[in-house]
Each structure stands twice: as C-alpha cells, then as structure tokens.
Write an enzyme that holds these catalytic residues in place. Structure first.
Site, PDB file in Angstrom:
ATOM      1  N   ASN A 106       0.873  -1.169   0.000  1.00 56.43           N
ATOM      2  CA  ASN A 106       0.000   0.000   0.000  1.00 56.43           C
ATOM      3  C   ASN A 106       0.914   1.224   0.000  1.00 56.43           C
ATOM      4  O   ASN A 106       1.457   1.600   1.035  1.00 56.43           O
ATOM      5  CB  ASN A 106      -0.894  -0.033   1.250  1.00 56.43           C
ATOM      6  CG  ASN A 106      -1.869   1.122   1.280  1.00 56.43           C
ATOM      7  OD1 ASN A 106      -1.835   2.013   0.414  1.00 56.43           O
ATOM      8  ND2 ASN A 106      -2.743   1.123   2.265  1.00 56.43           N
ATOM      9  N   GLU A 165      -8.141  -6.025   4.576  1.00 55.29           N
ATOM     10  CA  GLU A 165      -7.995  -5.622   3.178  1.00 55.29           C
ATOM     11  C   GLU A 165      -6.742  -6.234   2.546  1.00 55.29           C
ATOM     12  O   GLU A 165      -6.749  -6.597   1.375  1.00 55.29           O
ATOM     13  CB  GLU A 165      -7.948  -4.087   3.094  1.00 55.29           C
ATOM     14  CG  GLU A 165      -9.313  -3.481   3.389  1.00 55.29           C
ATOM     15  CD  GLU A 165      -9.256  -2.034   3.867  1.00 55.29           C
ATOM     16  OE1 GLU A 165      -8.814  -1.806   5.015  1.00 55.29           O
ATOM     17  OE2 GLU A 165      -9.638  -1.143   3.098  1.00 55.29           O
ATOM     18  N   ARG A 218      -2.611  -2.055  -3.401  1.00 57.51           N
ATOM     19  CA  ARG A 218      -3.866  -1.342  -3.171  1.00 57.51           C
ATOM     20  C   ARG A 218      -3.835  -0.107  -4.070  1.00 57.51           C
ATOM     21  O   ARG A 218      -2.866   0.656  -4.052  1.00 57.51           O
ATOM     22  CB  ARG A 218      -3.954  -0.908  -1.719  1.00 57.51           C
ATOM     23  CG  ARG A 218      -5.151  -0.036  -1.488  1.00 57.51           C
ATOM     24  CD  ARG A 218      -5.099   0.647  -0.174  1.00 57.51           C
ATOM     25  NE  ARG A 218      -6.302   1.448  -0.026  1.00 57.51           N
ATOM     26  CZ  ARG A 218      -6.331   2.601   0.618  1.00 57.51           C
ATOM     27  NH1 ARG A 218      -5.235   3.086   1.164  1.00 57.51           N
ATOM     28  NH2 ARG A 218      -7.454   3.273   0.712  1.00 57.51           N
ATOM     29  N   HIS A 263     -13.199   2.147   0.131  1.00 56.16           N
ATOM     30  CA  HIS A 263     -13.210   1.031   1.099  1.00 56.16           C
ATOM     31  C   HIS A 263     -13.896  -0.206   0.513  1.00 56.16           C
ATOM     32  O   HIS A 263     -14.399  -1.057   1.254  1.00 56.16           O
ATOM     33  CB  HIS A 263     -13.959   1.388   2.409  1.00 56.16           C
ATOM     34  CG  HIS A 263     -13.356   2.475   3.215  1.00 56.16           C
ATOM     35  ND1 HIS A 263     -14.120   3.446   3.832  1.00 56.16           N
ATOM     36  CD2 HIS A 263     -12.069   2.774   3.525  1.00 56.16           C
ATOM     37  CE1 HIS A 263     -13.334   4.280   4.497  1.00 56.16           C
ATOM     38  NE2 HIS A 263     -12.075   3.906   4.307  1.00 56.16           N
ATOM     39  N   ARG A 266     -12.253  14.614   8.508  1.00 54.12           N
ATOM     40  CA  ARG A 266     -13.032  15.062   7.338  1.00 54.12           C
ATOM     41  C   ARG A 266     -14.447  15.440   7.748  1.00 54.12           C
ATOM     42  O   ARG A 266     -15.039  14.806   8.623  1.00 54.12           O
ATOM     43  CB  ARG A 266     -13.104  13.945   6.288  1.00 54.12           C
ATOM     44  CG  ARG A 266     -11.779  13.666   5.660  1.00 54.12           C
ATOM     45  CD  ARG A 266     -11.893  12.581   4.595  1.00 54.12           C
ATOM     46  NE  ARG A 266     -10.648  11.843   4.540  1.00 54.12           N
ATOM     47  CZ  ARG A 266     -10.537  10.552   4.291  1.00 54.12           C
ATOM     48  NH1 ARG A 266     -11.612   9.827   4.028  1.00 54.12           N
ATOM     49  NH2 ARG A 266      -9.369   9.981   4.264  1.00 54.12           N
TER      50      ARG A 266
END
Ligand code: ADP
Length: 403
Positions: free
Chosen positions: A7, A385, A91, A180, A241
């Site tokens: 990643n 993941e 990823r 996601h 956020r």
C-alpha cells in the site's frame, strides 16, 4: 506461493508478505517519511522481534530495495532470496469506471491508472510510484492492482449520479465512486458465511468506521449505494473530514476567509470532523476518554458522529427496503463498544436490539452482538484488506499461469 502486498502512499509504504499455502503473514512493516534523510523503516517478522531503522530513503524504489534487504536479512529476514516472491499486489484507491475488479498490471492498466490521477491526485500517483518501484526492484514479477472503488461499480445510475449538469459527468466523470470497497466486499461476505446464509438472500449495511469512514448498502452481495462519493470526503463525519455539508458553504467560506482552493480542501479534509468539533483529537479513543472526564466538546463531537451514522443507516435501510444484517468494522467499528451501543440505541424502530454484554466482548473474530430477539443481525467483523489483495493477486496470477 509468496505474495507481497503493498500500500504505497506519497511518503509512506506499507507491506505484508503472505505465504498463500496457509494464508499466513510471514512479515509486515512500513516505511515512513520517504523523501527525507530520516526515513524510518519498521519491519515486523511474525516469528522474530521488530526491527526499526532510520536512514536516507529518497524515493519508492529505494524504499522497496530496503524492504527486500530486510525480507532476506540473515537475522530478521523470512526468505532466502527475493526470488521467493512470486507476485505483488497493490492497493489502488481509484479505479474510476474502468475497473470493476482486480487486474494484472499491464502497460494499458498503468496508462489507465495514470489517466485517473485527476480523480485521486493524492493517491493514484503514489500507487504508480509503488508499481514502478517494484518493476525496478523485482523485474518480471507479476503485479496486480486491487481497487478501493471496484466493489461499488455495481451501483445503479440513480445512486451514483449527482443532480448537477450532465456535461460534468460526460466530460470529467464526476459521479459517486465510493471507497473502502475491498473492506465492504470482504466483511459482507464474511457476515453471510458466519450466518450460514447465501449472501443473495441478505440485505446488509456494512459500516467501515476507521479514520476514514463509509457505509455500503449491499443487496445480493452487490454494493447498491455507498456514502463516500467522487472523493473520500463525502458522507459520514470522520476523524478529520467533514463528510456531508451544504456545498454552498465552500464558495461562501472561500469568499469570506479569502481561501484558495487548496486551503479549503485542506480545511475540509484535515481540519474538520471529530478534530474540529472536539478541539481535542481525531482519534475516537481520545474522544471517549475526554467524554469520560465530562468534556462537553468531546460529547458534542461524539453525538454528531453517531447521529449522522444512525441517519445514514436509516436511509440505507430505506434504499434496501429492509435490513437483515448490520456489520461494524475497522478501527472504531471493531473496537468501540460505546459507539456501537450508541448507534444501535436509536435504531430500535428497525428492530435492532443489541446484546449489551456481547457487545463488550473483544475477540478479533467475527461475532454476533445482537440479542436473540433482534430483527436485524448485528455483527462485528474484523476487516482484512491486505488478505483480500493477497487472495485476488494469487487467483489472478494462478489463472494467468494456467491460461
Ligand atoms: P484507517 O482508516 O487509517 O485504516 P483504522 O481502521 O485503523 O484507520 O482506524 C483507526 C481509528 O480507530 C483510530 O483513529 C481510533 O480512533 C480508532 N480506534 C482504535 N481502537 C479503538 C478503541 N479501542 N476504541 C475506540 N476507537 C478506537
């Protein structure tokens, strides 16, 4: 087959090495502060102590070289030679409309990931650097790209279009993509497996709540809606956020505060959410600690966060016209019993009933936290993941070898 999962961020790179015979993790780690002379590599072999090293690492290629050195190191290594790495899975955050599943990286795939830089300017260029670095350091080793957006490509048009002039979609592909996806796909499948029911029979809402947070409405095993949009800014309130807000606030604030585009972007992505409201932290653990001490700002931040989550769950139950299963996953979803209890308390109209004792148990396994008479199964499903990336990479490379 050994598979390295990567990643790559703009100044960081996380990795996990899998042995796919038993899907065990041989080692994992990360390189931080790439581009600086004080870059830090943390290498964690599964069966040996962690190693940390500070050195100059100016680019991703050097970072991957350093990781390889550690993987074959006589003391902290787990391989005899880098030739034992048969494939690398990456990823990739944005696959646009081009990728609805994982793919082997070819020149065309690279071109397409590049074309999508506009849609994910912070992420896709970094992933490309990771892919190119592997090309340099492990030439000839097949690479696979696994996209965060892919699972959501099944959303119907009425869910992914914004109600703005259509030319913006035609010209710039402005639409909802969602993120996601790897996690939503994995935890919804795990939930069906745990319940011993075909996923095609289930209406599921998956709540991936970490630093970033998103919900997905899953019907017949497919994503039919999700809360993040063209970028990961839309939807739920998150650590830093804002999530949903009146879009008119953006030009208004820019005018009043004399802000440039990058400043307003930074405000909404990095200085909003839990952090802005609590004035304490973006980390839910610290919010909960402050609440326990009676901090009013932390209480308000928590209330806003959970209220919005509950509203989204309600709207997705409407989108699905019913609800069989709710799944909590990721850092907050898996660990915060307080948050789960608070969210579910306001969902009794859907027939959601928590078993408060089961909710408190921590296990790292899939578990049911709803009571026996709850109309909706509520589960905690640890996400993974990296494992999905390793599996997709394995399957694609295997079938490529056979074909
Ligand atoms: P990311 O989105 O970066 O992958 P994670 O899924 O790892 O993030 O989630 C990280 C967040 O999980 C942390 O910021 C923290 O707020 C939250 N978290 C972790 N453990 C707990 C806990 N025990 N209680 C509440 N929140 C937790």
């Amino acid at each position: 087959m050994n598979i390295l999962v990567i990643n790559a961020g703009s100044s960081s790179l996380k990795y996990q090495l899998y042995n796919m015979t038993d899907e065990s993790v041989l080692a994992k780690g990360k390189v931080e502060r790439i581009g600086m002379d004080t870059a830090m590599l943390t290498h964690e072999p599964t069966d040996a102590p962690e190693v940390r090293e500070v050195s100059e690492i100016l680019d991703h290629t050097t970072a991957i070289r350093k990781v390889m050195d550690k993987l074959v190191h006589p003391e902290c290594g787990v391989l005899k030679s880098v030739d034992e790495i048969q494939a690398v899975g990456h990823r990739v955050v944005h696959g646009g409309e081009s990728f609805s599943s994982s793919v082997i990286v070819t020149q065309e795939v690279k071109q397409e990931i590049k074309r999508l830089f506009d849609l994910a300017p912070l992420h896709n260029p970094a992933h490309m650097m990771g892919i190119n670095a592997v090309d340099q350091v492990l030439p000839g080793v097949p690479q696979v790209a696994v996209f965060d957006t892919a699972f959501h490509q099944t959303m119907p048009q009425h869910a992914y279009l914004y109600a703005i002039p259509k030319i913006l979609y035609r010209k710039y592909k402005i639409r909802r993509y969602g993120f996601h996806g790897t996690s939503h796909a994995y935890v919804s499948a795990q939930a069906a497996k745990f319940l011993g029911r075909p996923i095609e029979d289930l209406k599921i809402i998956t709540c991936h709540i970490g630093n970033g947070a998103s919900l997905s409405a899953v019907k017949d095993g497919k994503s039919v809606d999700t809360s993040m949009g063209m970028t990961p800014l839309e939807g739920l309130m998150m650590g830093t956020r804002s999530g949903d807000l009146d879009p008119a606030i953006v030009p208004f604030t820019m005018a009043k505060q004399d802000l440039a585009i990058h400043e307003v972007n930074s405000m909404l992505n990095k200085h909003s959410g839990l952090l802005a409201i609590s004035n304490i932290s973006s980390d839910m653990r610290e919010i909960e600690e402050a609440m326990a001490e009676g901090d009013k700002n932390a209480e308000l931040a928590f209330e806003m966060y959970t209220y919005r989550l509950r509203k989204y769950i309600g709207s997705y139950a409407a989108a699905l016209n019913g609800l069989d299963v709710m799944v909590f996953t990721a850092g907050v979803g898996e660990n915060s019993a307080t948050l789960r209890a608070h969210v579910c308390e306001g969902l009794s109209f859907l027939g959601v009933k928590l078993d408060l004792e089961a909710n408190k148990i921590r296990s790292g396994e899939v578990r049911r936290i709803s009571s026996a008479d709850s109309k909706v199964e509520v589960l905690v499903v640890p996400t993974n993941e990296e494992l999905v990336i390793a599996r997709d990479t394995f399957n694609l490379v295997q079938s490529g070898n056979q074909g």
